[in-house]
Write an enzyme that holds these catalytic residues in place. Structure first.
Site, PDB file in Angstrom:
ATOM      1  N   CYS A   1       3.140   0.765  -2.484  1.00 26.85           N
ATOM      2  CA  CYS A   1       2.144   0.040  -1.676  1.00 26.85           C
ATOM      3  C   CYS A   1       1.916   0.767  -0.344  1.00 26.85           C
ATOM      4  O   CYS A   1       2.848   1.064   0.381  1.00 26.85           O
ATOM      5  CB  CYS A   1       2.729  -1.358  -1.489  1.00 26.85           C
ATOM      6  SG  CYS A   1       2.199  -2.326  -0.114  1.00 26.85           S
TER       7      CYS A   1
ATOM      8  N   GLU B   1       2.023  -3.886 -11.036  1.00 23.49           N
ATOM      9  CA  GLU B   1       3.123  -4.652 -10.442  1.00 23.49           C
ATOM     10  C   GLU B   1       3.375  -4.124  -9.047  1.00 23.49           C
ATOM     11  O   GLU B   1       3.177  -2.934  -8.778  1.00 23.49           O
ATOM     12  CB  GLU B   1       4.373  -4.453 -11.310  1.00 23.49           C
ATOM     13  CG  GLU B   1       5.610  -5.157 -10.819  1.00 23.49           C
ATOM     14  CD  GLU B   1       6.649  -4.240 -10.172  1.00 23.49           C
ATOM     15  OE1 GLU B   1       7.750  -4.717  -9.884  1.00 23.49           O
ATOM     16  OE2 GLU B   1       6.356  -3.039  -9.919  1.00 23.49           O
TER      17      GLU B   1
ATOM     18  N   ARG C   1      14.191 -12.444  -8.055  1.00 28.34           N
ATOM     19  CA  ARG C   1      13.367 -11.269  -7.742  1.00 28.34           C
ATOM     20  C   ARG C   1      11.908 -11.664  -7.850  1.00 28.34           C
ATOM     21  O   ARG C   1      11.396 -11.927  -8.939  1.00 28.34           O
ATOM     22  CB  ARG C   1      13.669 -10.159  -8.755  1.00 28.34           C
ATOM     23  CG  ARG C   1      12.925  -8.847  -8.504  1.00 28.34           C
ATOM     24  CD  ARG C   1      13.173  -7.852  -9.639  1.00 28.34           C
ATOM     25  NE  ARG C   1      12.750  -6.514  -9.286  1.00 28.34           N
ATOM     26  CZ  ARG C   1      13.488  -5.614  -8.639  1.00 28.34           C
ATOM     27  NH1 ARG C   1      14.710  -5.908  -8.276  1.00 28.34           N
ATOM     28  NH2 ARG C   1      13.006  -4.423  -8.358  1.00 28.34           N
TER      29      ARG C   1
HETATM   30  C1  SAM Z   1       8.360   1.151  -7.779  1.00 25.85           C
HETATM   31  S1  SAM Z   1       8.681   2.572  -8.714  1.00 25.85           S
HETATM   32  C2  SAM Z   1       8.155   2.070 -10.321  1.00 25.85           C
HETATM   33  C3  SAM Z   1       9.286   1.830 -11.286  1.00 25.85           C
HETATM   34  C4  SAM Z   1       8.888   1.503 -12.712  1.00 25.85           C
HETATM   35  N1  SAM Z   1       7.948   0.415 -12.802  1.00 25.85           N
HETATM   36  C5  SAM Z   1      10.126   1.187 -13.577  1.00 25.85           C
HETATM   37  O1  SAM Z   1      10.132   0.199 -14.281  1.00 25.85           O
HETATM   38  O2  SAM Z   1      11.103   1.951 -13.526  1.00 25.85           O
HETATM   39  C6  SAM Z   1       7.391   3.676  -8.215  1.00 25.85           C
HETATM   40  C7  SAM Z   1       7.552   5.080  -8.783  1.00 25.85           C
HETATM   41  O3  SAM Z   1       6.410   5.874  -8.453  1.00 25.85           O
HETATM   42  C8  SAM Z   1       6.845   7.230  -8.354  1.00 25.85           C
HETATM   43  N2  SAM Z   1       5.799   7.996  -7.644  1.00 25.85           N
HETATM   44  C9  SAM Z   1       5.448   7.877  -6.339  1.00 25.85           C
HETATM   45  N3  SAM Z   1       4.443   8.712  -6.050  1.00 25.85           N
HETATM   46  C10 SAM Z   1       4.137   9.387  -7.194  1.00 25.85           C
HETATM   47  C11 SAM Z   1       3.173  10.404  -7.527  1.00 25.85           C
HETATM   48  N4  SAM Z   1       2.327  10.881  -6.610  1.00 25.85           N
HETATM   49  N5  SAM Z   1       3.138  10.863  -8.793  1.00 25.85           N
HETATM   50  C12 SAM Z   1       3.996  10.376  -9.728  1.00 25.85           C
HETATM   51  N6  SAM Z   1       4.927   9.427  -9.469  1.00 25.85           N
HETATM   52  C13 SAM Z   1       5.004   8.934  -8.215  1.00 25.85           C
HETATM   53  C14 SAM Z   1       8.169   7.097  -7.616  1.00 25.85           C
HETATM   54  O4  SAM Z   1       8.989   8.245  -7.814  1.00 25.85           O
HETATM   55  C15 SAM Z   1       8.752   5.825  -8.222  1.00 25.85           C
HETATM   56  O5  SAM Z   1       9.647   6.100  -9.269  1.00 25.85           O
END
Ligand code: SAM
Length: 420
Positions: free
Chosen positions: A167, A210, A254
């Site tokens: 976010c 989400e 959560r």
């Molecule tokens: C909140 S986590 C989501 C976790 C996922 N829903 C799960 O169940 O494991 C957000 C993820 O986005 C990845 N992320 C952030 N920026 C990104 C980008 N530019 N390209 C690819 N992945 C990215 C982060 O490394 C992180 O693992």
């Protein structure tokens, strides 16, 4: 001629061979595993040219090294076996296709595969999350989704886009509240992918996102408003709801926000389940929430966690001291103790690895202990077969960042019933 030596994706990963196509952002093992996972459907065309080039280069190298001829088709058969010989292979008779963005360790993927879905593209740039993802699903996620080197591989043929995007504030928010206002953020890339498919004449049927509950109040509510306005501008009806994992059969308090978008021209509506009952049926009315599946912290604890999870005397003393100081100042902050009888724990977050203060388990005749990585997995509703191939620190980060799988699965079975 026969392959004398076993061929494996590691050889390609390990860069034993020099590949012309390697870009600064190296997606070679993602391309190869996506190709193999789609070998028997029309999607393979998106990965075929590059994947074949890797395989051919690799075989040339092997032939030089071993002075024998290798057969391309046989090499592909061996590689195919490797990518499907994993704990969570593609379901046999899948009924829809999806893409998994900001995939983490595949919480969405696990839930959607359980509902009969086939993942055709995934992106996650964290190398440790990629290791866990691959060990469980046999696919290496593409890297940075903001880069064309990843985006260009997204196929046209899929029904659902899912992702838990980080976010960020929209600096121009409030001007027009739409697609262009989101430029420079990761949500912009989600919107950009939706827009590209729309312009291509292959609009995505359902968007399933989400985020943290704080998205609702982030930037005085502007961030969520802009996200919804953008999805509407792109042709979707939108529903959003904050839901709590404790109502979906996992003993964890959560709260997360879920956003579902579906094409406006479909004349459908969407009703969020608020929880699930003991028979895993969805609950829709808040007055029925007392019927939610009964569980307790005991259900996620393992028998012999080992001493290494017991916190040290020093850390324990520190926790007790801070708790006393906070109490004297009149605020409730401190560490939180639970036991098998507790109905649910606090939220596990990505920072759990630091000192575990948000969830400590009471022990007889010993300091409290942290959850083990397996217990963290259980707390998020991950299957027992889910492999944890990384260090404890990485594992806590990964499960803390993840979705609770049963929540996604319950919402998704409603998406399937009501919208697909
Ligand atoms: C909140 S986590 C989501 C976790 C996922 N829903 C799960 O169940 O494991 C957000 C993820 O986005 C990845 N992320 C952030 N920026 C990104 C980008 N530019 N390209 C690819 N992945 C990215 C982060 O490394 C992180 O693992």
């Amino acid at each position: 001629m026969e392959l004398k030596e076993r061929i494996s994706i590691e050889d390609i990963d390990g860069k034993k061979i020099k590949i012309r196509l390697v870009e600064p952002e190296d997606n070679s093992s993602a391309i190869l595993t996506h190709y193999l996972h789609n070998y028997n459907n029309g999607i393979k065309k998106y990965y075929e040219e590059d994947a074949r080039e890797y395989i051919n280069e690799f075989i040339k190298y092997k032939e030089l090294e071993n002075k024998v001829k290798f057969d391309v088709e046989e090499a592909i058969q061996q590689l195919l076996f490797q990518v499907e010989n994993v704990p969570f292979p593609t379901p046999k008779n899948y009924t829809f296709k999806f893409i998994d963005l900001f995939a983490g360790i595949g919480g969405f993927r696990l839930a959607l595969q359980n509902s009969g879905g086939k993942c055709v593209f995934t992106s996650e740039w964290d190398k440790y999350a990629q290791i866990t993802y691959r060990a469980n699903f046999g696919e290496v996620p593409f890297g940075d989704i903001t880069k064309e080197s990843a985006k260009k591989y997204i196929p046209d043929e899929f029904d659902v886009l899912c992702g838990g995007f980080p976010c960020q504030p929209f600096s121009n928010a409030g001007l027009r509240k739409g697609f262009e206002d989101t430029r420079g953020t990761l949500f912009f890339d989600v919107a950009d992918i939706i827009n590209r498919k729309k312009e291509n004449g292959t609009p995505i049927k359902v968007i399933f996102l989400e985020n943290v509950k704080g998205l609702k109040t982030h930037d005085k509510g502007n961030t969520l408003k802009t996200i919804i306005a953008t999805l509407k501008e792109l042709g979707y009806n939108v529903a959003e709801k904050v839901l709590n994992s404790k109502n979906f059969g996992v003993p964890q308090n959560r709260e997360r926000i879920f956003i579902v978008g579906w094409l406006k021209d479909s004349e459908k509506s969407f009703n969020f389940p608020l929880g699930m009952d003991n028979d895993s049926n969805p609950i829709f009315k808040s007055e029925d929430l007392h019927k939610t599946k009964l569980t307790s912290v005991k259900s996620i604890l393992i028998e012999n966690p080992g001493d290494k999870y017991t916190i040290s005397d020093r850390l324990h003393a520190g926790h007790l001291r801070r708790r006393k100081e906070h109490k004297e100042k009149g605020n409730g902050f401190g560490f939180s103790l639970f036991n098998g009888e507790s109905v649910y724990t606090n939220t596990i977050s990505a920072r759990y690895y630091k000192d575990g203060s948000e969830i400590l388990i009471e022990q007889k005749d010993a300091n409290p202990r942290k959850l083990t990585p397996r217990e963290a997995a259980n707390l998020q509703g991950y299957d027992k077969q889910f492999v944890i191939p990384v260090s404890d620190v990485q594992a806590y980060k990964q499960f803390g960042n993840s979705v609770s799988v049963p929540v996604i699965q319950t919402i998704f079975s409603e998406i399937k019933k009501q919208l697909l």
